[in-house]
Design a protein around this motif. Structure first.
Motif, PDB file in Angstrom:
ATOM      1  N   THR A   1     -16.879   2.962   4.545  1.00 32.58           N
ATOM      2  CA  THR A   1     -16.397   1.882   4.999  1.00 32.58           C
ATOM      3  C   THR A   1     -14.952   1.740   4.504  1.00 32.58           C
ATOM      4  OG1 THR A   1     -16.954  -0.547   4.969  1.00 32.58           O
ATOM      5  CG2 THR A   1     -17.630   0.412   2.869  1.00 32.58           C
ATOM      6  N   ALA A   2     -14.440   0.455   4.461  1.00 28.46           N
ATOM      7  CA  ALA A   2     -13.249   0.396   3.856  1.00 28.46           C
ATOM      8  C   ALA A   2     -13.474  -0.359   2.457  1.00 28.46           C
ATOM      9  CB  ALA A   2     -12.367  -0.863   4.638  1.00 28.46           C
ATOM     10  N   ALA A   3     -12.391  -0.019   1.651  1.00 29.19           N
ATOM     11  CA  ALA A   3     -12.375  -0.519   0.309  1.00 29.19           C
ATOM     12  C   ALA A   3     -12.613  -1.924   0.123  1.00 29.19           C
ATOM     13  CB  ALA A   3     -11.204   0.102  -0.661  1.00 29.19           C
ATOM     14  N   HIS A   4     -11.851  -2.680   0.879  1.00 29.74           N
ATOM     15  CA  HIS A   4     -11.963  -4.097   0.621  1.00 29.74           C
ATOM     16  C   HIS A   4     -13.186  -4.587   1.173  1.00 29.74           C
ATOM     17  CE1 HIS A   4     -10.332  -4.269   4.797  1.00 29.74           C
ATOM     18  NE2 HIS A   4     -10.945  -5.128   4.962  1.00 29.74           N
ATOM     19  N   VAL A   5     -13.895  -4.014   1.988  1.00 33.75           N
ATOM     20  CA  VAL A   5     -15.286  -4.465   2.276  1.00 33.75           C
ATOM     21  C   VAL A   5     -16.103  -4.449   1.121  1.00 33.75           C
ATOM     22  CG1 VAL A   5     -17.412  -4.054   3.634  1.00 33.75           C
ATOM     23  CG2 VAL A   5     -15.033  -3.785   4.816  1.00 33.75           C
ATOM     24  N   TRP A   6     -16.012  -3.066   0.175  1.00 34.99           N
ATOM     25  CA  TRP A   6     -16.963  -3.030  -0.818  1.00 34.99           C
ATOM     26  C   TRP A   6     -16.387  -3.849  -2.021  1.00 34.99           C
ATOM     27  CZ3 TRP A   6     -21.031  -1.850  -3.261  1.00 34.99           C
ATOM     28  CH2 TRP A   6     -21.123  -1.452  -4.584  1.00 34.99           C
ATOM     29  N   ASP A   7     -15.139  -4.152  -1.865  1.00 33.21           N
ATOM     30  CA  ASP A   7     -14.785  -5.205  -2.762  1.00 33.21           C
ATOM     31  C   ASP A   7     -15.358  -6.660  -2.555  1.00 33.21           C
ATOM     32  OD1 ASP A   7     -12.904  -6.204  -4.961  1.00 33.21           O
ATOM     33  OD2 ASP A   7     -11.703  -7.173  -3.551  1.00 33.21           O
TER      34      ASP A   7
ATOM     35  N   ASP B   1      -3.455  -4.364  -4.653  1.00 34.74           N
ATOM     36  CA  ASP B   1      -2.503  -4.771  -3.985  1.00 34.74           C
ATOM     37  C   ASP B   1      -2.625  -4.423  -2.563  1.00 34.74           C
ATOM     38  OD1 ASP B   1      -0.166  -6.120  -3.063  1.00 34.74           O
ATOM     39  OD2 ASP B   1       1.210  -4.855  -3.816  1.00 34.74           O
ATOM     40  N   TRP B   2      -3.574  -4.946  -1.234  1.00 37.06           N
ATOM     41  CA  TRP B   2      -3.774  -4.705  -0.305  1.00 37.06           C
ATOM     42  C   TRP B   2      -2.483  -4.680   0.658  1.00 37.06           C
ATOM     43  CZ3 TRP B   2      -8.249  -2.044  -0.862  1.00 37.06           C
ATOM     44  CH2 TRP B   2      -9.088  -2.535  -1.764  1.00 37.06           C
ATOM     45  N   SER B   3      -2.452  -3.737   1.442  1.00 36.21           N
ATOM     46  CA  SER B   3      -1.447  -3.690   2.433  1.00 36.21           C
ATOM     47  C   SER B   3      -1.746  -2.830   3.699  1.00 36.21           C
ATOM     48  CB  SER B   3      -0.095  -3.392   1.892  1.00 36.21           C
ATOM     49  OG  SER B   3       0.067  -1.997   1.511  1.00 36.21           O
ATOM     50  N   GLU B   4      -0.859  -2.828   4.660  1.00 34.84           N
ATOM     51  CA  GLU B   4      -1.233  -2.066   5.864  1.00 34.84           C
ATOM     52  C   GLU B   4      -1.114  -0.677   5.463  1.00 34.84           C
ATOM     53  OE1 GLU B   4       3.184  -3.048   6.252  1.00 34.84           O
ATOM     54  OE2 GLU B   4       1.508  -3.869   5.506  1.00 34.84           O
ATOM     55  N   TRP B   5      -0.782  -0.184   4.215  1.00 31.30           N
ATOM     56  CA  TRP B   5      -0.829   1.341   4.043  1.00 31.30           C
ATOM     57  C   TRP B   5      -2.023   1.840   3.306  1.00 31.30           C
ATOM     58  CZ3 TRP B   5       1.990   3.157   7.465  1.00 31.30           C
ATOM     59  CH2 TRP B   5       3.166   2.683   7.794  1.00 31.30           C
ATOM     60  N   GLY B   6      -2.646   0.861   2.845  1.00 29.44           N
ATOM     61  CA  GLY B   6      -4.009   1.158   1.901  1.00 29.44           C
ATOM     62  C   GLY B   6      -3.480   1.791   0.719  1.00 29.44           C
TER      63      GLY B   6
ATOM     64  N   VAL C   1     -11.337   5.355   9.683  1.00 34.72           N
ATOM     65  CA  VAL C   1     -11.991   4.213   9.247  1.00 34.72           C
ATOM     66  C   VAL C   1     -11.050   3.109   9.517  1.00 34.72           C
ATOM     67  CG1 VAL C   1     -12.821   2.999   7.175  1.00 34.72           C
ATOM     68  CG2 VAL C   1     -13.520   5.285   7.785  1.00 34.72           C
ATOM     69  N   VAL C   2     -11.646   2.005  10.470  1.00 29.31           N
ATOM     70  CA  VAL C   2     -10.618   0.873  10.388  1.00 29.31           C
ATOM     71  C   VAL C   2     -10.564  -0.101   9.223  1.00 29.31           C
ATOM     72  CG1 VAL C   2     -10.386  -1.347  11.821  1.00 29.31           C
ATOM     73  CG2 VAL C   2     -11.180   0.863  12.829  1.00 29.31           C
ATOM     74  N   PHE C   3      -9.310  -0.289   9.027  1.00 28.53           N
ATOM     75  CA  PHE C   3      -9.160  -1.188   7.688  1.00 28.53           C
ATOM     76  C   PHE C   3      -7.815  -2.221   7.903  1.00 28.53           C
ATOM     77  CE2 PHE C   3      -5.832   1.955   6.988  1.00 28.53           C
ATOM     78  CZ  PHE C   3      -4.530   1.537   6.627  1.00 28.53           C
ATOM     79  N   TRP C   4      -7.036  -2.342   8.773  1.00 24.56           N
ATOM     80  CA  TRP C   4      -6.279  -3.314   9.042  1.00 24.56           C
ATOM     81  C   TRP C   4      -5.947  -3.883  10.387  1.00 24.56           C
ATOM     82  CZ3 TRP C   4      -3.866  -5.527   4.829  1.00 24.56           C
ATOM     83  CH2 TRP C   4      -2.348  -6.312   4.922  1.00 24.56           C
ATOM     84  N   GLN C   5      -5.616  -5.293  10.535  1.00 19.62           N
ATOM     85  CA  GLN C   5      -5.258  -5.654  11.853  1.00 19.62           C
ATOM     86  C   GLN C   5      -3.968  -6.493  11.687  1.00 19.62           C
ATOM     87  OE1 GLN C   5      -7.905  -8.735  13.880  1.00 19.62           O
ATOM     88  NE2 GLN C   5      -7.936  -9.852  12.156  1.00 19.62           N
ATOM     89  N   PHE C   6      -2.824  -6.102  12.581  1.00 24.47           N
ATOM     90  CA  PHE C   6      -1.738  -6.745  12.445  1.00 24.47           C
ATOM     91  C   PHE C   6      -1.657  -8.085  13.296  1.00 24.47           C
ATOM     92  CE2 PHE C   6      -0.880  -2.562  11.474  1.00 24.47           C
ATOM     93  CZ  PHE C   6       0.403  -2.715  10.510  1.00 24.47           C
TER      94      PHE C   6
END
Length: 264
Positions: free
Chosen positions: A59-65, A103-108, A233-238
């Protein structure tokens, strides 16, 4: 009509081929919920994978967070039946690639492998399929049509009460474009949010899988078949622009990096 043109025609039609591919990929996909004593919170999506002898949710790290403060993780394991499959959060061993200082951003980077306790793997396998993400590509030796599918659970398609969630694993055929940036790889794809039945936001798809699917005519059966590979793995939407939204996924290079990190 050539084999590939017939496949293309079926993929563009309202027939069963697209639905069958999505249903197949959905058998390795889960929606993820933080379960509390007084309620539930939907946090994202994930893909069921195995690396070596261990089984994981990728999954995405921010989901685990978002899950770490919850006592229990709930995942979807079957459809059309009310159920509750629980994994105690303290029993999950996580391996995470995330930005410094969160520091989450569109670059992971924005990836997590969550190891499912061995005693609970059988309960998941009774309904779902774990993808071998380190397996070498299967040689097909036939002409193939390449398609890409993103699979997850958009929050807008779910129904929620304080104590219950009804979630839909859905798949969308996309055309991903590779994006160059640093040591991790990325794919962007455009999601049309203008149709009445399409989500305006793809929140909840975070952690969902980007799949590369090769569709072909089987020489053995004469029927259309496919070989899939979990690619990202999907992690960001603009931000939404003109009814369209760009969604970003990590790619196979990044997935392979985190998978290798958990091998002995």
């Amino acid at each position: 009509m050539s084999d590939l043109k017939e496949i293309e025609a079926q993929l563009l039609s309202t027939g069963d081929l697209r639905q069958n591919i999505v249903r197949n990929l959905g058998s390795s996909s889960v929606a993820m919920l933080a379960l509390y004593e007084n309620g539930v919170k939907f946090v994202g999506s994930g893909s069921l994978v195995f690396v070596g002898d261990s089984h994981y949710i990728l999954t995405a790290a921010h989901v685990w967070d978002a899950l770490q403060s919850a006592p229990v993780l709930g995942i979807t394991v079957t459809d059309n039946i009310n159920h509750k499959f629980q994994i105690p959060v303290p029993a999950i061993v996580s391996t995470t690639l995330q930005p410094d200082k969160f520091d989450w951003s569109e670059w992971g980077p924005d990836l997590s492998l969550l190891r499912i306790p061995p005693e609970q793997v059988g309960g998941v396998k009774a309904f779902q399929v774990f993808e071998h993400i380190m397996a070498p590509p299967k040689p097909l030796n036939v002409e193939c049509l390449e398609v890409w599918v993103v699979v997850g659970a958009p929050g807008e398609l779910g129904k929620f009460t304080p104590t219950h969630a009804d979630l839909q694993i859905s798949g969308r055929f996309v055309g991903p474009d590779p994006v160059a940036h640093g040591e991790y790889d990325y794919f962007d794809f455009e999601m049309d949010s203008s149709a009445p039945d399409m989500p305006k936001s793809w929140g909840g798809m975070s952690g969902g899988g980007l799949w590369r699917v090769l569709v072909y005519h089987s020489p053995e059966t004469g029927k259309i078949d496919w070989a899939q590979r979990l690619w990202g793995v999907v992690f960001w939407q603009f931000p939404l622009k003109g009814g369209y939204r760009i969604v970003r996924s990590h790619g196979h290079q990044s997935v392979t990096a985190i998978a290798k990190s958990v091998l002995p």
